[in-house]
Design a protein around this motif. Structure first.
Motif, mmCIF file in Angstrom:
data_model
loop_
_atom_site.group_PDB
_atom_site.id
_atom_site.type_symbol
_atom_site.label_atom_id
_atom_site.label_comp_id
_atom_site.label_asym_id
_atom_site.label_seq_id
_atom_site.Cartn_x
_atom_site.Cartn_y
_atom_site.Cartn_z
ATOM 1 N N SER A 179 5.854 3.466 0.202
ATOM 2 C CA SER A 179 5.159 2.541 0.142
ATOM 3 C C SER A 179 5.722 1.379 0.976
ATOM 4 C CB SER A 179 5.128 2.223 -1.319
ATOM 5 O OG SER A 179 4.798 2.944 -2.498
ATOM 6 N N TYR A 226 0.665 3.815 -5.555
ATOM 7 C CA TYR A 226 1.562 2.474 -4.923
ATOM 8 C C TYR A 226 2.559 2.347 -5.672
ATOM 9 C CZ TYR A 226 3.539 -2.003 -3.092
ATOM 10 O OH TYR A 226 4.320 -2.873 -2.874
ATOM 11 N N ARG A 259 0.960 -1.080 -0.019
ATOM 12 C CA ARG A 259 -0.005 -0.064 -0.173
ATOM 13 C C ARG A 259 0.823 1.312 -0.103
ATOM 14 N NH1 ARG A 259 -4.820 -0.727 2.802
ATOM 15 N NH2 ARG A 259 -5.492 1.350 1.920
ATOM 16 N N ALA A 260 0.358 2.388 -0.504
ATOM 17 C CA ALA A 260 1.127 3.406 -0.417
ATOM 18 C C ALA A 260 0.684 4.186 0.768
ATOM 19 C CB ALA A 260 0.640 4.433 -1.698
ATOM 20 N N ASP A 271 5.580 -2.802 1.403
ATOM 21 C CA ASP A 271 5.354 -4.049 0.849
ATOM 22 C C ASP A 271 5.191 -5.171 1.888
ATOM 23 O OD1 ASP A 271 5.782 -6.682 0.156
ATOM 24 O OD2 ASP A 271 7.262 -6.268 -1.540
ATOM 25 N N ASP A 308 -3.091 4.881 0.561
ATOM 26 C CA ASP A 308 -3.571 5.491 -0.764
ATOM 27 C C ASP A 308 -3.413 7.063 -0.829
ATOM 28 O OD1 ASP A 308 -3.951 2.841 -1.169
ATOM 29 O OD2 ASP A 308 -6.375 2.942 -0.580
#
Length: 226
Positions: free
Chosen positions: A58, A213, A40-41, A60, A209
Motif C-alpha cells: 500500500s 488497501y 491505494r493498494a 499512503d 487495487d
C-alpha cells in the motif's frame, strides 16, 4: 504544473493523437485522485537482469509512505522480506519465508534502514515513482497537451475500461514526453502506470487495487509526512 515522471513503456494502441478536453482533464486529476483517496493498494513489478522483484503493498499518498512485502522472481530469496519507504529512506525487514501480503502491523524490530538511492537502483527508482503518483492538487489540464501529453489507445484493466495516455515532458527534462503511460478510468482514477527507469532494460509496471488497501503504519524511525 507539478512535474510528471520520466518514464517509459507502452501498450498496444492506435495512437498517438492529441488529447481531447475531457482526456486532458482526467489526466490532470489522476494523481490528485490518489491523494484524495488517501492511499491505494499497489503491486510494483520491478525488472532486473538477474531476476525481478515484486512489491505488494500500500502507498499512503497523504503521508508519503509506502509499505509492503518483496518477493523475487526468477532469482533467489535473498531480497525477500518486508519493506517500508519514504521519499528519502528505505527500511527493510529480511524474511526467509516472506508472506504473500505484509502484516497490517509491521514488526517492531529487526529493520535495517538506508538512504533511498536517486539513481542506479531499479527498486529504489520504482519506490520513488510510486510515491510521486499522488499530488495534493490537480495538474494544469491546459498545459498537458502543450508539453507533449497524448492519447495512445483504449484498454481494460481488471474489468475497468480505461484510456491509455502518455504523460508530458517533465519540468527539468525536455523531450521526455511519451515516456510514461497512464491507464486512466472515466472518472480520472489511475489503474496502471508503466514507466522506464534508467537502470532497467524493461519498464516498471505499477498496478493499483490489486488487493485490499491496508492503511500504512510507520515502523520505528519513520515519521510520515502530514
Amino acid at each position: 504544473m507539478a512535474a510528471f515522471l520520466v518514464a517509459g513503456g507502452g501498450s498496444g494502441s492506435s495512437g498517438p493523437r492529441a488529447l481531447t478536453s475531457d482526456e486532458a482533464n482526467r489526466l490532470a486529476i489522476t494523481r490528485f485522485r490518489n491523494y484524495e483517496a488517501h492511499g491505494r493498494a499497489v503491486t510494483i513489478t520491478v525488472p532486473g537482469t538477474a531476476g525481478g522483484l515484486i512489491v505488494t503493498g500500500s502507498v499512503d499518498y497523504q503521508g508519503k509512505l509506502g509499505y509492503g512485502v518483496v518477493h523475487g522472481t526468477g532469482r533467489d530469496t535473498s531480497s525477500d522480506g518486508l519493506i517500508e519507504w519514504t521519499p528519502t529512506s528505505v527500511f527493510v525487514h529480511p524474511m526467509a519465508n516472506a508472506p504473500a501480503h505484509a502484516p497490517a502491523s509491521p514488526p517492531r524490530s529487526a529493520w535495517y534502514s538506508r538512504p533511498l538511492q536517486s539513481s542506479g537502483s531499479a527498486l529504489d527508482s520504482s519506490l520513488a515513482i510510486a510515491l510521486r503518483l499522488g499530488s495534493d492538487r490537480p495538474d494544469n489540464a491546459e498545459l498537458l497537451p502543450q508539453n507533449g501529453a497524448a492519447w495512445w489507445g483504449r484498454d481494460r484493466v481488471d474489468g475497468h475500461r480505461v484510456d491509455v495516455m502518455a504523460g508530458p515532458s517533465s519540468r527539468d527534462r525536455s523531450g521526455t514526453a511519451g515516456n510514461v503511460r497512464y491507464w486512466v478510468g472515466s472518472d480520472g482514477t489511475m489503474y496502471r502506470v508503466r514507466v522506464r527507469v534508467g537502470s532497467a532494460s524493461q519498464p516498471v509496471v505499477i498496478d493499483f487495487d490489486t488487493q485490499k488497501y491496508v492503511p500504512v503504519k510507520p515502523v520505528p524511525g519513520v515519521t510520515p509526512t502530514r
